[in-house]
Design an enzyme around this catalytic site. Structure first.
Site, PDB file in Angstrom:
ATOM      1  N   GLU A  69      94.255  29.006  24.069  1.00  0.00           N
ATOM      2  CA  GLU A  69      93.864  29.139  25.467  1.00  0.00           C
ATOM      3  C   GLU A  69      92.822  28.092  25.855  1.00  0.00           C
ATOM      4  O   GLU A  69      92.887  27.515  26.955  1.00  0.00           O
ATOM      5  CB  GLU A  69      93.341  30.542  25.733  1.00  0.00           C
ATOM      6  CG  GLU A  69      94.415  31.618  25.613  1.00  0.00           C
ATOM      7  CD  GLU A  69      93.889  33.012  25.861  1.00  0.00           C
ATOM      8  OE1 GLU A  69      94.704  33.888  26.224  1.00  0.00           O
ATOM      9  OE2 GLU A  69      92.683  33.246  25.674  1.00  0.00           O
ATOM     10  N   ASP A 121      93.233  30.950  29.828  1.00  0.00           N
ATOM     11  CA  ASP A 121      93.895  32.251  29.930  1.00  0.00           C
ATOM     12  C   ASP A 121      94.586  32.386  31.282  1.00  0.00           C
ATOM     13  O   ASP A 121      95.735  32.862  31.372  1.00  0.00           O
ATOM     14  CB  ASP A 121      92.865  33.363  29.733  1.00  0.00           C
ATOM     15  CG  ASP A 121      93.452  34.750  29.921  1.00  0.00           C
ATOM     16  OD1 ASP A 121      94.299  35.158  29.100  1.00  0.00           O
ATOM     17  OD2 ASP A 121      93.082  35.431  30.899  1.00  0.00           O
TER      18      ASP A 121
END
Length: 229
Positions: free
Chosen positions: A123, A51
């Protein structure tokens, strides 16, 4: 197909030195519930790392691509490119669902929860790429799969979601920025539901729910816009 992760490597053009990192990135928490002897951890730590890598790589690319855009525009555009629905589409484009290690129940699910899982997998994969190959390779992955749509999103104004519209209205009328607060989260770790409140000053103007905090915030913003109208 999920055991043939070489096909995934070939598809994305990244050959891992540490194959265990790739396998961990594809392991959902629910899989461990049914396979307690699985030698790899679930992918949530890699998701956390990915992320941050994603946000930096997208920020860097948008900064270079749109030299005339203001900070606020770039922030909204970045949010549009990293939200779970957009990332889930990318995940589908590279057929990531074929390589995920999921519980039988999660594998059959076709709801919004599956979209969140697919977005999180992008992610976690990016986090694994970063650890195994370094930032430059991770940034190339982002440039190849995430930011190509930036021009279309920017020119079409599609980056202005409910949150940004609410912010524009509140800042124009009240000269302050709406704030989102977590009110409640329920459900198991791998499938939580979040309830968020949106506040203008001390006043809670609306609530929203979703399978991620971001989704719940968007729902709250939509409800706030409806109440204001």
């Amino acid at each position: 197909m999920k055991d043939n992760l070489e096909a995934l490597e070939s598809s994305i053009g990244v050959m891992f030195k540490n194959k265990g990192l790739l396998r961990e990135s594809m392991t959902h928490r629910s899989y461990l519930n049914e396979n307690p002897n699985w030698e790899f951890s679930h992918n949530e730590r890699l998701e956390y790392l990915g992320d941050a890598v994603l946000e930096l790589a997208v920020t860097e690319e948008l900064y270079q691509k749109f030299p005339e855009a203001q900070e606020g525009q770039l922030t909204l555009l970045r949010a549009a490119l990293v939200n779970y629905q957009f990332l889930a589409k990318i995940s589908e484009e590279i057929n990531l669902q074929k390589y995920l290690f999921l519980s039988r129940g999660e594998a059959k699910d076709s709801s919004r929860a599956k979209e969140v899982i697919l977005a999180n997998a992008i992610e976690s994969l990016l986090g694994a790429i970063y650890l195994d190959q370094g930032y430059e390779v991770a940034a190339k992955f982002v440039k190849k799969y995430v930011t190509p749509s930036a021009d279309e999103v920017f020119k079409g104004g599609a980056y202005k979601d409910a949150k940004s519209l609410l912010q524009e209205i509140v800042q124009d009328k009240k000269k302050i920025t709406p704030v989102y607060k977590l009110l409640e989260q329920t459900g198991p770790d791998h499938r939580k539901t979040f309830r968020m409140g949106v506040y203008v000053g001390e006043d809670k103007v609306a609530e929203g729910s979703g399978l991620s905090k971001q989704e719940a915030e968007l729902d709250a913003a939509k409800n706030a816009l409806e109440s204001l109208s």
